[in-house]
Design an enzyme around this catalytic site. Structure first.
Site, PDB file in Angstrom:
ATOM      1  N   HIS A  42      12.918  20.663  25.019  1.00  7.37           N
ATOM      2  CA  HIS A  42      12.109  21.971  24.980  1.00  7.37           C
ATOM      3  C   HIS A  42      12.043  22.541  26.438  1.00  7.37           C
ATOM      4  CE1 HIS A  42       8.214  24.317  23.553  1.00  7.37           C
ATOM      5  NE2 HIS A  42       9.110  25.039  24.419  1.00  7.37           N
ATOM      6  N   ASP A 294       8.444  21.366  28.000  1.00 11.88           N
ATOM      7  CA  ASP A 294       8.074  22.827  27.937  1.00 11.88           C
ATOM      8  C   ASP A 294       8.322  23.558  29.350  1.00 11.88           C
ATOM      9  OD1 ASP A 294       7.539  25.453  27.058  1.00 11.88           O
ATOM     10  OD2 ASP A 294       5.511  25.015  26.313  1.00 11.88           O
ATOM     11  N   HIS A 298       7.607  30.148  36.299  1.00 11.99           N
ATOM     12  CA  HIS A 298       7.213  31.519  36.752  1.00 11.99           C
ATOM     13  C   HIS A 298       7.042  31.317  38.350  1.00 11.99           C
ATOM     14  CE1 HIS A 298       6.855  32.846  32.734  1.00 11.99           C
ATOM     15  NE2 HIS A 298       5.869  31.972  32.419  1.00 11.99           N
TER      16      HIS A 298
END
Length: 402
Positions: A42, A294, A298
């Site tokens: 992921h 995950d 950003h």
């Protein structure tokens, strides 16, 4: 040939191990333990369209540092990966970026379920690891929030023997709770708005669809005791339901908003601390099968925006294994469970071919996280001191220092 001398195996034996290679390399591995290389099922490496946050050059370096040699990348890019043409274009970009840094990272891609492009799924089934369904909005605009489309995806996946991976948050409940929320709209509100009911409503629906159609279901980033209970019941019923959790849901809770602020905003959100015990218990009981980072970077500028404008997600791939090894020292996991979470169960669930990638770890190395290979330049784990670190990653007959 790569010769690894004096490494300790999982069962405690000290051995000399050889791995096929075009180069003759000897690793003096006394004091190190050899484990299967990490599989991270992921990640969001942001290619195409958001390479200013991350790309496969920097993502691969972060993976190698964390002992990871295979990743499964998600389809919520710009544009999203929901046609065969876009899939092929994405693969060409990935290959180009990996070639630039000369890192032969293994990877698989998820295909995005989009209401207008479900007909594309059959044509890519042999080229992807599964179908990704966003039941609630996250980064990007991929979302399947109506029952007709959900039934279509699960039915088609069963027919084509494809796995469905779900981001299980109910979009209608999210919108309703945002509209009715009367509290202060700060970062902490994220865990209140996208509460556990938002997750369990979606998990229950996905399990019901899996049961109805016989679809293999992979529930991503399980975050709470209540989700675990639903998945445990489904497994006991014999359904083909599998579960992943993340490092941030295992090791962070809602108190992290006080220090990390917007950097703690993730989907599904961080929960209260008592859920940690439930997640670790679910690992012990084989209810949770895998761990995925995950990895969703950003920029710091984006994460510093006020709530509502701050995007969800945090980077994590390079520190996932050290966090788990530290949990081993805290007696929360065994080494066998670490291997199961990071490699063995992913191989079984996703029907991966065998290969001989390994990671050599120093279980006694103590180090504080101060730097990151991720392009975003930050990690929520900065400042943590952990015991147990990768030293060498061996992939496709090549040795990389971590």
């Amino acid at each position: 040939m790569i010769t690894i001398e004096g490494a300790k195996t999982l069962d405690g034996h000290v051995s000399t191990i050889t791995i096929q290679s075009d180069d003759d390399t000897i690793i003096a591995a006394q004091g190190l333990t050899i484990l299967p290389a990490v599989i991270d099922p992921h990640v969001h490496f942001r290619t195409p369209g958001m390479e200013y946050k991350e790309d496969w050059r920097t993502g691969a370096k972060a993976a190698i540092r964390g002992g990871c040699t295979q990743v499964f990348d998600m389809p919520n890019t710009k544009p999203p990966t929901f046609t065969k043409t876009l899939l092929n274009e994405k693969k060409a970009l990935i290959e180009s970026q990996l070639k630039e840094v000369d890192i032969p990272l293994r990877y698989q891609l998820f295909f995005g379920a989009d209401k207008q492009h479900l007909h594309e799924i059959t044509g890519v089934k042999s080229a992807v690891i599964g179908i990704k369904v966003f039941m609630g909005c996250s980064t990007g605009n991929l979302v399947i929030d109506d029952d007709e489309s959900l039934h279509a995806v699960f039915s088609l996946a069963a027919k084509e023997n494809m796995l469905v991976a779900v981001h299980a948050e109910d979009e209608h409940l999210i919108r309703e709770r945002v509209a009715n929320y009367k509290g202060v709209m700060n970062y902490q509100a994220h865990s209140t708005i996208r509460n556990i009911e938002v997750a369990t409503t979606a998990v229950a629906k996905a399990i019901a669809l899996s049961k109805q159609y016989g679809t293999r279901l992979y529930v991503l980033h399980v975050s709470s005791r209540e989700e675990v209970a639903l998945i445990k019941a489904a497994k006991e019923e014999g359904l083909l339901v599998f579960a992943e959790t993340t490092p941030h849901h295992l090791f962070f809770d809602t108190r992290a908003y006080n220090t990390l602020e917007g950097k703690a905003v993730v989907n599904p959100p961080l929960r209260e601390t008592h859920h940690h015990d439930s997640l670790f218990k679910a690992i012990q009981e084989n209810v949770i099968d895998t761990i995925g980072s995950d990895h969703a970077p950003h920029t710091l500028e984006e994460k510093s925006k006020r709530y509502g404008e701050c995007p969800s997600g945090m980077p994590g791939i390079e520190f996932m294994l050290p966090l788990l090894l530290n949990a081993y020292h805290e007696k929360r996991l065994t080494l066998s469970q670490v291997v199961s979470l990071t490699s063995k169960r992913a191989r079984d669930i996703f029907h991966l071919p065998e290969y001989d990638d390994v990671v050599l770890v120093d279980l006694n190395k103590i180090s504080t996280i101060t730097t990151t290979e991720s392009k975003c330049g930050w990690s929520p784990y900065m400042g943590l001191t952990l015991t147990g670190w990768p030293v060498y990653t061996v992939m496709k007959g090549r040795v990389f220092e971590c």
